[in-house]
Design an enzyme around this catalytic site. Sequence first.
Site, PDB file in Angstrom:
ATOM      1  N   ALA A   1       0.842  -1.190   0.000  1.00  0.00           N
ATOM      2  CA  ALA A   1       0.000   0.000   0.000  1.00  0.00           C
ATOM      3  C   ALA A   1       0.873   1.234   0.000  1.00  0.00           C
ATOM      4  O   ALA A   1       2.019   1.209   0.474  1.00  0.00           O
ATOM      5  CB  ALA A   1      -0.928   0.011   1.215  1.00  0.00           C
ATOM      6  N   ASP A   2       0.327   2.307  -0.536  1.00  0.00           N
ATOM      7  CA  ASP A   2       1.013   3.593  -0.463  1.00  0.00           C
ATOM      8  C   ASP A   2      -0.029   4.680  -0.255  1.00  0.00           C
ATOM      9  O   ASP A   2      -1.076   4.676  -0.905  1.00  0.00           O
ATOM     10  CB  ASP A   2       1.819   3.876  -1.732  1.00  0.00           C
ATOM     11  CG  ASP A   2       2.755   5.061  -1.529  1.00  0.00           C
ATOM     12  OD1 ASP A   2       3.798   4.870  -0.881  1.00  0.00           O
ATOM     13  OD2 ASP A   2       2.423   6.178  -1.972  1.00  0.00           O
TER      14      ASP A   2
END
Length: 225
Positions: free
Chosen positions: A76-77
Amino acid sequence: MGLNNNQQTDLILASNSPRRKELLALGGWQFQIIAADIDETPLNGEPAPQYVCRLAEAKARAVGRQVEGNQPIIAADTTVADGDKILGKPQDAVEAREMLLSLRGRVHQVHTAVAVYQPATGNLYTDLATTNVPMRMYSMDEIEAYIATGDPFDKAGSYAIQHPGFRPVSALSGCYANVVGLPLCHLLRTLQKIGMSTAEDLPASCQHILKYTCDVYPQVQKGEL
């Protein structure tokens, strides 16, 4: 030579974030943490949604090159966007102060991309969550006290929505977990594309741990948001 994963795990989380670890654990999955090390510099003129999707995918693939096994990799970012401007982590107190002042009393966006990657097949699926975040009119004294805690320096946009002392956000409507760093309903619908689910009631668990009443999870579950 890749890392041979001998643990009985369902997933690999490509992040050292304690917030993502805590949220992912709500699904009841057994998972291993292998942090990704990639260049997170935005490309010239790159829109924030495209930026986080590119980085989530890059993190998943980077960890995929390190492991042996069939466990899906979750990456995830998250980034804070003020209009067209991507706000990363502040370099110092001056930059943290500037960011917090620029966001004060205004609405900005937080984008989180999630990526689910299967190294054995090369299949990769991504999803994107966006939340409008209204900041309250905190005072200069509150800004200085918050900076003194050191909390802003590893946070995109120089703040954590869940900080118990600062509490910078007012009247949020949307996915709170997205702002924390892992939108669980978006993740679950992405995992379902590879045949994974959970027996846990993720929306209920998420709202309980974050102490937040979510008004959008039914729409996310239906793929409407």
